[in-house]
Scaffold this motif. Sequence first.
Motif, PDB file in Angstrom:
ATOM      1  N   SER A   1      -5.382   6.037  -8.103  1.00  0.00           N
ATOM      2  CA  SER A   1      -4.275   6.858  -7.613  1.00  0.00           C
ATOM      3  C   SER A   1      -4.633   7.497  -6.270  1.00  0.00           C
ATOM      4  CB  SER A   1      -3.915   7.936  -8.631  1.00  0.00           C
ATOM      5  OG  SER A   1      -5.032   8.738  -8.925  1.00  0.00           O
ATOM      6  N   ARG A   2      -5.908   7.851  -6.074  1.00  0.00           N
ATOM      7  CA  ARG A   2      -6.289   8.431  -4.787  1.00  0.00           C
ATOM      8  C   ARG A   2      -6.174   7.384  -3.693  1.00  0.00           C
ATOM      9  NH1 ARG A   2     -10.105  11.458  -7.797  1.00  0.00           N
ATOM     10  NH2 ARG A   2      -9.231  13.520  -8.058  1.00  0.00           N
ATOM     11  N   LEU A   3      -6.554   6.162  -4.051  1.00  0.00           N
ATOM     12  CA  LEU A   3      -6.456   5.066  -3.096  1.00  0.00           C
ATOM     13  C   LEU A   3      -4.998   4.846  -2.701  1.00  0.00           C
ATOM     14  CD1 LEU A   3      -8.506   3.137  -1.873  1.00  0.00           C
ATOM     15  CD2 LEU A   3      -7.977   1.510  -3.679  1.00  0.00           C
ATOM     16  N   SER A   4      -4.109   4.817  -3.704  1.00  0.00           N
ATOM     17  CA  SER A   4      -2.683   4.616  -3.413  1.00  0.00           C
ATOM     18  C   SER A   4      -2.157   5.736  -2.543  1.00  0.00           C
ATOM     19  CB  SER A   4      -1.863   4.586  -4.704  1.00  0.00           C
ATOM     20  OG  SER A   4      -2.441   3.730  -5.626  1.00  0.00           O
TER      21      SER A   4
ATOM     22  N   HIS B   1      -3.139   5.218   0.953  1.00  0.00           N
ATOM     23  CA  HIS B   1      -2.401   4.130   1.582  1.00  0.00           C
ATOM     24  C   HIS B   1      -0.986   4.558   1.928  1.00  0.00           C
ATOM     25  CE1 HIS B   1      -5.226   0.823  -0.067  1.00  0.00           C
ATOM     26  NE2 HIS B   1      -5.753   1.530   0.895  1.00  0.00           N
TER      27      HIS B   1
END
Lengths: 332, 283
Positions: free
Chosen positions: B266-269, B272
């Motif tokens: 979720s942090r990656l999303s 992005h």
Amino acid sequence: MTPGHTPAEPVAQAQPVGPARPVVGTQPVVRARDVTMTYGDLEVLHGVDLDIHRGEIFALLGPNGAGKTTTVEILEGFRRRSAGEVSVLGADPERGDDAWRGRIGLVLQSWRDHRRWRVAELLTHFAAYYPDPRDPAELLALVGLTEQAGRQVERLSGGQRRRLDVALGIVGRPELLFLDEPTTGFDPEARHEFHVLVERLAREEGVTVLLTTHDLMEAERLADRIAMLVGGRIRACGTPTELARQAAARAEVRWTADDGTPRRERAADPSRLVWELHRDANGPIAGLEVRRPTLEDTYLHMLHRETDGTDGTHGTDGTDGTDGTDGTARAA
Amino acid sequence: MTNAWRAGLQRGRIELRHLLRSPKEMSGHLTNVVVALVIAAYVTGHVPGTHVPMAHLLLAGFAAYLLFQIGLVNLPQILVTEREEGTLLRLRATPGGIPAYLVAKTLLVVAVAVGTLALLLAVAALLADGPLPHGPGGWLTLLWVTTLGLLAVVPLGAAIGAVLPNPREALALIMLPTMGLLFTSGTVFPITSLPVPVQQVASVFPLKWMAQGLRSALLPDTARTAEAAGSWELPMVALVLSAWAVLGFLLAVPLLRRAARRESGSRLSARHRRAAQSGALPG
């Protein structure tokens, strides 16, 4: 690295074809009890219970902000829960070591890593981390990327990139596979192929799959069991049919009346309605159609009931308390 | 652990091959070397009070700056970019992935540092009678100053890479202080020509000492008269660089661990989404 690790095939052969049934007496692959998650003052999960069994395809559905991501990340060992018990493959994810990691596969939405690597090179490299990896060439064939083996990752199409992510997720022969919105951006054919692949992993190799998705058709097509997470709680859990029953979603019966007007009626027991129609008509019925509730009907029904239910409770409280006082005040 | 080492070495070799085949990144590293050589070719005169060509002082200083830049600019940028793309998360989700990542990055950084340093000195020596160490003692000094210099900046760079927000802001945040130190550490002209307070500030940071150590290895002994202390102060070079190495390790281990622990889908999303909104990332 994992001496106790064995490939899942022997288990797979013992599995019946078709929806997996929980094997009584075996420990579930994923077990969560009363898991809560609090960020500051905000409680996101209020006591989530889950049991996912070996070889099962389990879908977790719910609107955005319901706590799906938080739940999955707790199970993946990426987030510390505030309270509750969690066991994934027999271990607490917060204390999962490398051997435990090696038994779990992950396919996330947002990976854009290793752009410069070539497809086969990347898959071969990641095979090196696992004690008993799949053969990279066979795996490329399995996900339909044999032709792209020598291509740079950044030159793959969106669907190809996702299939590579799936290949990377299963290269270590995981016993448990997390799939996060796996088919977003797939065309129908790629989606179909992906579904066949996931079913094959579960049915033939006994891989347990936890799928989170917004695609209700996908969940209905793939999942043995579905849990609906709404407002930080599991509101319903079961096979699609069980869910429909729990939600009291009704089948739709359509027919054409004698005067030619199309009619439709929702019925909890469509068989009875059709029988009554036949009896009244004393003969065949024009344009008869019975549609069983889709997962979408069930989902929306459950979601609305959830919202209405909450409002209803507040309404009752209001009538008994505040409104009454207000009423008295107005009367006075 | 053996798997992680093997995978890490394999990973380092593959990344190095990708680097060598990437014209963009190679030109980045080569530009530094070329700029140093061109400036050295145009600089005339001698280091004040000595017979040492100014170009030699400048080349020794640039050699130190190359090491400094690889550790504190290139490495943090690589770490931030790979964190943002999800490389770190994928390795976190892989058994032995994080140790392998660190092994690979160490291999890559050392190879690039040694490669560019050797290239700079070799080309300078061949084309322009550039500075080379005098005798075994000089080579030994070159070796330990390079090693200790890398130990001083690489863990520190890793710590910086673990905390910086994203590749775009990272570059801006790192470049300014780095350029500042380049001009105040006595790398491109004698440090004695700078005001004393500036010298004092610069002497807190490793670049001044890396440059001074490399000058002691590359320039004739007579050149030490141009140093602030009138000597090479090698014990001080060793002390300051060791202190930075210790500090770097103390910071890097918990910060890298924290950065790896914080990674999740979720942090990656979320990153992005932010990047896509700012229009900096395609798709």
